[in-house]
Scaffold this motif. Structure first.
Motif, PDB file in Angstrom:
ATOM      1  N   TYR A 183      39.660  29.216  42.995  1.00  0.00           N
ATOM      2  CA  TYR A 183      39.976  29.917  44.446  1.00  0.00           C
ATOM      3  C   TYR A 183      38.621  30.424  44.817  1.00  0.00           C
ATOM      4  O   TYR A 183      37.568  30.663  44.211  1.00  0.00           O
ATOM      5  N   ASP A 184      38.471  30.776  46.205  1.00  0.00           N
ATOM      6  CA  ASP A 184      37.291  31.376  46.712  1.00  0.00           C
ATOM      7  C   ASP A 184      37.510  32.875  46.802  1.00  0.00           C
ATOM      8  O   ASP A 184      36.581  33.599  46.909  1.00  0.00           O
ATOM      9  N   ALA A 185      38.600  33.467  46.666  1.00  0.00           N
ATOM     10  CA  ALA A 185      38.852  34.832  46.513  1.00  0.00           C
ATOM     11  C   ALA A 185      40.232  35.084  45.952  1.00  0.00           C
ATOM     12  O   ALA A 185      41.141  34.160  45.920  1.00  0.00           O
ATOM     13  N   ALA A 186      40.625  36.036  45.476  1.00  0.00           N
ATOM     14  CA  ALA A 186      41.854  36.632  44.919  1.00  0.00           C
ATOM     15  C   ALA A 186      42.183  37.742  45.523  1.00  0.00           C
ATOM     16  O   ALA A 186      41.421  38.893  45.863  1.00  0.00           O
ATOM     17  N   ILE A 187      43.506  38.348  45.722  1.00  0.00           N
ATOM     18  CA  ILE A 187      44.120  39.513  46.212  1.00  0.00           C
ATOM     19  C   ILE A 187      45.041  39.881  44.955  1.00  0.00           C
ATOM     20  O   ILE A 187      45.904  38.997  44.501  1.00  0.00           O
ATOM     21  N   LEU A 188      44.730  41.177  44.547  1.00  0.00           N
ATOM     22  CA  LEU A 188      45.478  41.856  43.830  1.00  0.00           C
ATOM     23  C   LEU A 188      46.955  42.015  44.634  1.00  0.00           C
ATOM     24  O   LEU A 188      46.696  43.432  45.214  1.00  0.00           O
ATOM     25  N   ALA A 189      48.055  41.555  44.359  1.00  0.00           N
ATOM     26  CA  ALA A 189      49.223  41.838  45.372  1.00  0.00           C
ATOM     27  C   ALA A 189      50.253  43.064  44.717  1.00  0.00           C
ATOM     28  O   ALA A 189      51.327  42.644  44.796  1.00  0.00           O
ATOM     29  N   LEU A 214      50.981  33.440  42.976  1.00  0.00           N
ATOM     30  CA  LEU A 214      51.159  33.493  41.239  1.00  0.00           C
ATOM     31  C   LEU A 214      51.714  34.677  40.919  1.00  0.00           C
ATOM     32  O   LEU A 214      51.367  35.736  41.098  1.00  0.00           O
ATOM     33  N   THR A 215      52.578  34.522  40.228  1.00  0.00           N
ATOM     34  CA  THR A 215      53.501  35.734  39.821  1.00  0.00           C
ATOM     35  C   THR A 215      53.473  35.937  38.157  1.00  0.00           C
ATOM     36  O   THR A 215      53.331  34.877  37.222  1.00  0.00           O
ATOM     37  N   ILE A 266      42.678  31.280  48.794  1.00  0.00           N
ATOM     38  CA  ILE A 266      43.033  32.697  48.458  1.00  0.00           C
ATOM     39  C   ILE A 266      44.195  32.471  47.449  1.00  0.00           C
ATOM     40  O   ILE A 266      45.353  32.370  48.000  1.00  0.00           O
ATOM     41  N   LEU A 267      43.978  33.084  46.213  1.00  0.00           N
ATOM     42  CA  LEU A 267      44.898  33.411  45.507  1.00  0.00           C
ATOM     43  C   LEU A 267      45.572  34.868  45.556  1.00  0.00           C
ATOM     44  O   LEU A 267      45.072  36.096  45.690  1.00  0.00           O
ATOM     45  N   VAL A 268      46.962  34.605  45.994  1.00  0.00           N
ATOM     46  CA  VAL A 268      47.729  36.008  46.055  1.00  0.00           C
ATOM     47  C   VAL A 268      48.534  36.249  44.498  1.00  0.00           C
ATOM     48  O   VAL A 268      49.439  35.774  44.101  1.00  0.00           O
TER      49      VAL A 268
END
Length: 255
Positions: free
Chosen positions: A68-74, A35-36, A3-5
């Motif tokens: 990635y399997d999913a991404a979160i917009l943090a 990831l920033t 999961i991408l944060v």
């Protein structure tokens, strides 16, 4: 699952705070990768900055979504969330939406507290975007001075706790959401001071991401989140241009 944060702000310390808050909650076998944003603002706090952050979000996802399997917009407020769902195939989760939907399972009305009044205006728009105005008891915010964005929660912990109690006592909130990426990880420290459940948006988003990956939904081929038709572009990053022009699909089909 991976999961991408994705933090659309430029403050790496906030990305690390988000990961530290979320990792204790992940299931066995889940890997979180932070990831920033390579450019933009240290923290997004207004509608204008959200527009910039949304565009940067799409560029970042174009570069990395296949890994990635999913991404979160943090970033609370979810800049670029709906366009990202339209453009990319993997589940994309917004911290604000995940927190609000989680709060709706814990009570009839949720309140949001945050540390600048400018953010509150944008967050109200976000509530309306998700059509959750009837479930929102209100947004409590004060413009609190801080030395650096990564120090907000340590310097303003008691002020945030007071806002949370006001959301309960004055607004009638059944649940309180701590709005803003710099507040990640604060909920456990405030739990004894606030008489209703507290929701940490990054934890809610991670658990929702895990659930969606397990559900394995297909990418919409119809409706409002189907991928737009190919269109010529000019001046965009190569990966984002390829996504919009469908050149990445052609390259995959040729392999």
């Amino acid at each position: 699952m991976r999961i991408l944060v994705l933090n659309p702000n430029t403050t790496e310390a906030v990305t690390q705070m988000l990961l530290a808050a979320a990792r204790p909650a992940v299931a066995d076998g889940t890997e979180l990768v932070g990831l920033t944003a390579p450019r933009g603002v240290p923290y997004i706090a207004s509608r204008a900055e959200a527009q910039l952050g949304g565009a940067i979000t799409l560029e970042m996802l174009a570069d990395h979504h296949r890994d990635y399997d999913a991404a979160i917009l943090a970033a609370f407020g979810d800049p670029g969330l709906l366009p990202a769902r339209e453009l990319f195939d993997l589940p994309v989760i917004g911290m604000a939406e995940a927190a609000m939907l989680t709060a709706c399972t814990l009570g009839q009305k949720f309140g949001i507290v945050t540390f600048t009044t400018t953010m509150a205006n944008w967050y109200l728009d976000t509530v309306d975007t998700y059509r959750l105005g009837a479930r929102c008891a209100g947004i409590r915010a004060r413009s609190l001075a801080f030395s650096a964005i990564e120090n907000v929660q340590t310097e303003k912990e008691q002020a945030i706790a007071e806002l949370a109690r006001e959301a309960v006592e004055l607004d009638g909130a059944d649940v309180v959401i701590l709005g803003g990426a710099p507040l990640a990880g604060l909920a456990p420290r405030l739990r004894a001071q606030v008489p209703v459940p507290l929701v940490d948006p990054i934890v809610a988003a991670v658990k929702m991401a895990e659930a969606l990956v397990t559900l394995a939904p297909r990418k919409a081929a119809a409706g409002t989140f189907s991928r737009p038709p190919a269109k010529a572009t000019s001046g965009l990053s190569p990966a984002l241009a390829a996504r919009i022009e469908h050149l990445d699909t052609l390259a995959t089909a040729a392999q």
